[in-house]
Design an enzyme around this catalytic site. Structure first.
Site, PDB file in Angstrom:
ATOM      1  CD  GLU A 102       4.965  -3.421 -10.496  1.00 28.88           C
ATOM      2  OE1 GLU A 102       4.505  -4.227 -11.105  1.00 28.88           O
ATOM      3  OE2 GLU A 102       5.746  -2.385 -10.788  1.00 28.88           O
ATOM      4  CG  HIS A 103       5.721  -0.856  -5.620  1.00 28.17           C
ATOM      5  ND1 HIS A 103       5.022   0.158  -6.047  1.00 28.17           N
ATOM      6  CD2 HIS A 103       6.789  -0.962  -6.452  1.00 28.17           C
ATOM      7  CE1 HIS A 103       5.178   0.678  -7.181  1.00 28.17           C
ATOM      8  NE2 HIS A 103       6.276   0.068  -7.637  1.00 28.17           N
ATOM      9  CG  HIS A 104       4.761  -2.524  -0.355  1.00 29.21           C
ATOM     10  ND1 HIS A 104       4.074  -1.343  -1.036  1.00 29.21           N
ATOM     11  CD2 HIS A 104       5.702  -2.002   0.251  1.00 29.21           C
ATOM     12  CE1 HIS A 104       5.114  -0.447  -0.955  1.00 29.21           C
ATOM     13  NE2 HIS A 104       5.986  -0.694   0.160  1.00 29.21           N
ATOM     14  CD  GLN A 142      -5.470   3.176  -9.133  1.00 25.23           C
ATOM     15  OE1 GLN A 142      -5.080   3.196  -7.887  1.00 25.23           O
ATOM     16  NE2 GLN A 142      -6.310   4.016  -9.746  1.00 25.23           N
ATOM     17  CG  HIS A 170      -2.824   1.701  -3.940  1.00 23.92           C
ATOM     18  ND1 HIS A 170      -1.897   1.158  -4.539  1.00 23.92           N
ATOM     19  CD2 HIS A 170      -3.844   2.516  -4.663  1.00 23.92           C
ATOM     20  CE1 HIS A 170      -2.399   1.371  -6.081  1.00 23.92           C
ATOM     21  NE2 HIS A 170      -3.427   2.180  -6.014  1.00 23.92           N
ATOM     22  CB  CYS A 172       1.088  -1.063   0.443  1.00 26.89           C
ATOM     23  SG  CYS A 172       0.941   0.127  -1.105  1.00 26.89           S
TER      24      CYS A 172
HETATM   25 ZN    ZN Z   1       2.429  -1.035  -2.322  1.00 30.39          ZN
END
Ligand code: ZN
Length: 213
Positions: A102-104, A142, A170, A172
């Protein structure tokens, strides 16, 4: 006052349900947003190879994030198989999934291992994989995903306990060079007897790990 707001936010984060209040953009608006991102990346959205890309991306998003439109409790159902006398641990191992952080909004690729201790009834085995998939097809951390899978099964089936372990890579981190490629993150959530009895937890971990060479 702030605290109340934070708690509400936390509840919403741990149980994301499709929010009917959100106004979804039109497909045309979504495609225009992709064209903006192509420009932002430094490419020319009007060159031939990219002409259909916004359309393809919008379509791909509706598949990759279709979990927002799906209800895990509906999948798990209200009817279960009664299994008189079987109360040993059920473990489904190596459920592969693809999610997005959800961050990247970049892929998280991993496997989930799910165990539960039946209290007189069991789930169809395919349902556990479906539930993992529903939560995977949303933007995730996660940690949240691990808890969401455990909570959904705990609430619907009401077993003596649920154990969920997720191992994932991940992208990212791998792609941006923050971590070496191939390094995985492990998360676990234990409810009920798994949380209260270390022996049950260890039994679950040994069943999960026995799969590995
Ligand atoms: Zn990320």
């Amino acid at each position: 006052m702030d605290e109340i707001v934070d708690k509400a936010a936390l509840t919403a984060a741990s149980k994301p349900t499709p929010n009917a209040q959100l106004k979804r953009p039109t497909r045309e608006q979504a495609e225009a947003a992709v064209r903006t991102l192509l420009l932002w990346s430094g490419d020319d959205p009007s060159r031939e190879g990219l002409l259909d890309t916004p359309k393809r991306v919008a379509k791909a998003y509706s598949e990759l994030f279709e979990g927002y439109g799906q209800d895990p409790h509906e999948v798990l159902g209200r009817t279960f198989e009664e299994v008189a006398g079987y109360d040993d641990m059920v473990v489904v191992r190596d459920i592969e999934f693809h999610s997005h952080c959800e961050h990247h909004m970049v892929p998280i690729i991993g496997r989930a291992h799910v165990g539960y201790l039946p209290d007189g009834r069991v789930l169809g085995l395919s349902k556990i994989a479906r539930v993992v998939d529903i939560f995977a097809r949303r933007l995730q951390t996660q940690e949240s995903m691990t808890a969401q899978v455990a909570d959904a099964i705990q609430e619907s089936l009401e077993p003596r306990g649920v154990a969920v372990m997720i191992e994932a890579e991940h992208m990212c981190m791998a792609m941006r060079g923050i971590r070496k490629q191939g390094s995985t993150t492990l998360t676990t959530t234990f409810t009920g007897a798994f949380r209260d009895e270390p022996a049950e937890q260890m039994h679950f971990m040994s069943l999960v790990n026995s799969a590995k060479k």
